[in-house]
Write an enzyme that holds these catalytic residues in place. Structure first.
Site, mmCIF file in Angstrom:
data_model
loop_
_atom_site.group_PDB
_atom_site.id
_atom_site.type_symbol
_atom_site.label_atom_id
_atom_site.label_comp_id
_atom_site.label_asym_id
_atom_site.label_seq_id
_atom_site.Cartn_x
_atom_site.Cartn_y
_atom_site.Cartn_z
ATOM 1 N N SER A 46 37.474 0.703 -29.589
ATOM 2 C CA SER A 46 38.576 1.220 -28.778
ATOM 3 C C SER A 46 38.417 0.923 -27.294
ATOM 4 O O SER A 46 39.401 0.964 -26.555
ATOM 5 C CB SER A 46 38.716 2.730 -28.993
ATOM 6 O OG SER A 46 37.502 3.400 -28.712
ATOM 7 N N ASP A 346 40.431 10.299 -21.631
ATOM 8 C CA ASP A 346 40.477 11.320 -22.676
ATOM 9 C C ASP A 346 39.038 11.782 -22.930
ATOM 10 O O ASP A 346 38.193 11.674 -22.052
ATOM 11 C CB ASP A 346 41.192 10.807 -23.938
ATOM 12 C CG ASP A 346 40.560 9.532 -24.512
ATOM 13 O OD1 ASP A 346 39.347 9.296 -24.279
ATOM 14 O OD2 ASP A 346 41.256 8.772 -25.198
ATOM 15 N N HIS A 349 37.128 7.922 -23.622
ATOM 16 C CA HIS A 349 37.380 6.618 -23.015
ATOM 17 C C HIS A 349 37.532 6.687 -21.501
ATOM 18 O O HIS A 349 38.099 7.644 -20.967
ATOM 19 C CB HIS A 349 38.648 6.012 -23.635
ATOM 20 C CG HIS A 349 38.579 5.922 -25.117
ATOM 21 N ND1 HIS A 349 39.189 6.852 -25.946
ATOM 22 C CD2 HIS A 349 37.933 5.054 -25.935
ATOM 23 C CE1 HIS A 349 38.937 6.534 -27.212
ATOM 24 N NE2 HIS A 349 38.175 5.461 -27.226
#
Length: 370
Positions: A46, A346, A349
């Site tokens: 991610s 978040d 990340h």
């Protein structure tokens, strides 16, 4: 102030601020004048995903607001408010101290494989990264489907076949691919979304931390060698950062008064040691190729050092309102307004600012393998 200094120490080795600033200054002067490469291929999780999870059956996808609030195209599936570290390596960026620099100098961002890039685009590069993906096939699957590294390499094989057809021969295709930059960021989810999960008692009973790191490096070795077989000759491999300092792990595991989950940071350390050793082995086995280690821990240190230098307070809580289940931003919520002072977007990340400030540490390594 004391807790802030403790947090800085948790990310720091005995590296002085002077050394960091000198390194940053050097990369500002020279790091963004690297020779251009014709193509750029991105593998990972991610931290690099640009939309490959959007149409998968998974809860780990972010093609909604407030993700992309600072990205030109809005929510695209990037796990940040703006550009990822892989994006910043591609295009022009405004650097700290007002320095306007250029990394690889591509005009456009590299398209995700899931967007079905055309023949012109694949000659420039493809992004295969997938949120929650790992080196191990099973890592991250509790959230739904993902494109693990084995699948990413199979997708790249499809791309290579198309390039062979486009250029007319395997020789021409491999001459082209040999000039490309390959970057891979893997291993985070093998810990966060596998080994350290509360329900992963079986794998922890089977492998102690050193054995698990060895398992990952063995699998990773086979995968990177497969990447080499598919034409990669300039490869940058990212280490795992201090995942014990992410808001999610701090909230769920607890720190007993420490700034980070020290036990988790110690747990992943053998992987980075093993990865450095693997890179040495790859260099010996493939003298016609170049391999580099991207030290993501040092990259994130610079954010904290610069915050002290610039006298602004670093916030290590999430900028957006996060789900207690996934750690991702809740859809259509309003994030913090001062995104330039947040490290985390978040619960997992980094913000675009953190990625921008870390890039000068990473790019000189990339320069050396181009």
């Amino acid at each position: 102030m004391g807790s802030r200094r403790s947090f800085l120490r948790s990310w720091s080795s005995p590296l002085s601020l002077f050394v960091v600033v000198v390194a940053l200054a050097a990369s500002s002067a020279d790091g963004f004048k690297a020779p251009r490469v014709p193509c750029y291929f991105i593998f990972g999780d991610s931290l690099y995903d640009s939309g490959n999870n959007n149409n998968l059956n998974t809860s780990v996808k972010v093609n909604y607001s407030p993700y992309g609030i600072d990205f030109p195209a809005g929510p695209t599936g990037r796990f940040s408010n703006g550009r990822t570290a892989a994006d910043i390596i591609v295009t022009k960026m405004i650097h700290f101290f007002g320095y306007a620099g250029e990394t690889l100098g591509f005009k456009d961002f590299i398209p995700p494989f899931a967007s079905n890039p055309d023949d012109r685009q694949i000659l420039v590069g493809v992004n295969y990264a997938s949120g929650s993906a790992g080196i191990l096939v099973e890592s991250g699957k509790q959230g739904g489907d993902n494109v693990d590294l084995n699948k990413q390499l199979r997708n790249h094989k499809v791309t290579v076949s198309r390039i062979v057809k486009k250029l007319g021969s395997k020789k021409a295709a491999f001459e082209h691919l040999g000039q490309c930059l390959y970057i891979c960021n893997m291993g985070n989810n093998d810990y966060i979304n596998n080994y350290i999960l509360p329900q992963s008692t079986a794998i922890r009973s089977q492998y102690n931390p050193a054995q698990f790191a060895a398992l990952l490096i063995a699998r990773y070795s086979a995968q990177i060698n497969r990447m080499y077989e598919l034409g990669a000759r300039k490869v940058a491999l990212a280490g795992i950062s201090n995942i014990g300092c992410t808001p999610s792990l701090i909230a769920t595991v607890g720190t007993n008064g420490a700034p980070c989950v020290t036990s988790v940071n110690q747990l992943v350390a053998p992987f980075n040691i093993g990865l450095k050793s693997l890179i040495s082995q790859l260099k010996s086995a493939h003298p016609d190729a170049k391999f580099g280690y991207l030290d993501t821990i040092n990259a994130f240190k610079c954010f904290f050092f610069l915050s002290v230098f610039a006298a602004f307070k670093v916030k290590t809580t999430p900028c957006c309102q996060v789900s207690t289940v996934t750690g991702l931003c809740l859809p259509n919520t309003v994030p913090c307004s001062q995104r330039r002072s947040y490290l985390f977007w978040d619960a997992f990340h980094p913000t675009e600012l953190a990625n921008r400030l870390g890039a000068p540490i990473l790019f000189p390594v990339i320069q050396r393998i181009l």
